[in-house]
Design an enzyme around this catalytic site. Structure first.
Site, PDB file in Angstrom:
ATOM      1  N   ILE A   1       0.885  -1.177   0.000  1.00  0.00           N
ATOM      2  CA  ILE A   1       0.000   0.000   0.000  1.00  0.00           C
ATOM      3  C   ILE A   1       0.917   1.219   0.000  1.00  0.00           C
ATOM      4  CG2 ILE A   1      -1.732   1.287   1.369  1.00  0.00           C
ATOM      5  CD1 ILE A   1      -2.885  -1.379   0.401  1.00  0.00           C
ATOM      6  N   HIS A   2       0.835   2.039  -1.031  1.00  0.00           N
ATOM      7  CA  HIS A   2       1.725   3.209  -1.027  1.00  0.00           C
ATOM      8  C   HIS A   2       1.092   4.477  -1.589  1.00  0.00           C
ATOM      9  CE1 HIS A   2       2.256   2.289  -5.291  1.00  0.00           C
ATOM     10  NE2 HIS A   2       2.818   3.458  -5.440  1.00  0.00           N
TER      11      HIS A   2
END
Ligand code: UD1
Length: 346
Positions: A195-196
């Site tokens: 998740i970025h």
């Protein structure tokens, strides 16, 4: 012919490798510039080392900042370099701020631009990447579309000089020497997650929602974390069961693919990882409302699920049996350089 690639983020170092190899085998002069958009060792230096890339001609070391600041610093440095050096063509990759700055700098100076990964569209103009890719496609001289759908997207926008090259990431994947063979879905006990994106990390409530959902899974979650995610978790004081969600540094490319291969399923907001999961025949859940790779949704290999609803069920769903070959034959880099030489070499 003298070619220059402009890159600066983690996925771009990966895409650069097959172009460097193909240029070498065609005896073309090929240099590259690192914008320095990514600077943490796990996002840049370690990948450069993994792929044994030659040294860049220049590292602009722009680092992080607002989009305008970051792009402007790159633009200034790139223009200066391009004015001092004679390149016949500039190659840019994907949709990051480094892609945009590279294309803008070359375009203002009248240097032809080849855009690799042209024609990709998510339809969401709020994403910085969507703005970048649309602008870059419209100022490029040669558009290398990875898929047939990308070709059609470009045609719909009235663009020409389109070449259906196949996907350069598929070239890379063909050469990976996996450490471990896949255990098969039944025996895989962990879920791999990344998740970025700003829209998932930069709001406390949103990030909390994602972590609570991951924590509730039956399986352990392995999460190689982008620095932005680590910073936000810390800043928002989000706590979670670290036995359940195991966070560690971003992995080199081969190790990441190895984790995909051994996982039960992938949960991500990354464009590249959705596609790599598909290529490795691994089911995926995308934590977004839309995808720029709709091909991966075929037979529910990939499922869009921004609020992580019915997550247990989706993680435990069966792998589809069928899959279409959307991403070419693993020779995209050769096709790209042959076309560049044919059209601009003489
Ligand atoms: C960029 C791309 C994104 C791509 C991703 C790949 C843009 C607009 N986005 O996102 O499309 O999927 O790269 O990884 O270009 N940071 C560090 N160290 C670094 C780099 C970033 O700590 O080496 C932190 C900083 O807090 C920074 C934040 O991450 O502000 C975001 O970095 P940035 O380069 O703006 O975008 P990415 O999220 O990496």
């Amino acid at each position: 012919m003298k070619l220059l690639s402009i890159v600066g983020t983690r996925p771009q170092y990966v895409k650069l490798k097959p172009i460097i190899d193909a240029a070498k085998s065609r005896n073309l002069i090929h240099d590259w510039i690192d914008t320095g958009q990514h600077y943490s060792p796990s996002l840049s230096a370690e990948l450069i080392e993994e792929f044994n890339l030659p040294l860049p001609k220049l590292n602009l070391m722009v680092g992080s900042g607002t989009h305008g600041f970051q792009t402007a610093r790159m633009l200034e440095g790139l223009e200066f370099f391009l004015l001092e050096n004679n390149y016949d063509l500039v190659i840019v990759y994907g949709d990051t701020n480094s892609t945009l700055a590279g294309a803008l700098a070359a375009s203002k100076l009248g240097i032809p631009i080849a855009h690799i990964e042209a024609g990709i569209r998510s339809g969401n103009m709020d994403m910085p990447e969507e703005k970048n890719r649309r602008i870059v496609d419209h100022i490029s001289s040669l558009l290398f579309a990875p898929t047939q759908l990308a070709v059609e997207n470009l045609e719909k926008e009235g663009l020409n000089s389109i070449v259906h090259s196949g996907d350069i990431m598929y070239d890379v994947l063909q050469k990976v020497d996996f450490k471990t063979k896949s255990d098969g879905d039944e025996s895989s006990t962990f879920v791999l997650s990344t998740i970025h994106r700003a829209e998932n990390c930069d709001s406390r409530d949103r990030l909390e929602e994602i972590f609570r959902s991951l924590e509730n899974l039956d399986q352990r979650v392995f999460l190689p974390a982008h620095p932005r995610l680590v910073q936000r978790l810390d800043e928002f004081g989000i706590t979670f069961d670290r036995e359940k969600i195991y966070i560690f540094d971003p992995q080199n490319h081969r190790d990441l693919l190895d984790l995909v291969n051994r996982s039960k399923c992938v949960i991500t907001d990354s464009g590249g990882l959705q596609k790599e999961a598909f290529m490795l025949r691994k089911i995926c859940i995308t934590v977004r409302h839309e995808t720029e790779w709709p091909e991966t949704l075929e037979y529910r290999w990939n499922v869009l699920n921004p609020h992580l609803e019915n997550l247990t069920e989706l993680v435990n769903r069966e792998s589809p049996m069928e899959q279409s070959a959307y991403f070419g034959n693993g020779h995209a880099a050769e096709i790209i350089l042959r076309e560049i030489e044919n059209r601009f070499g003489g």
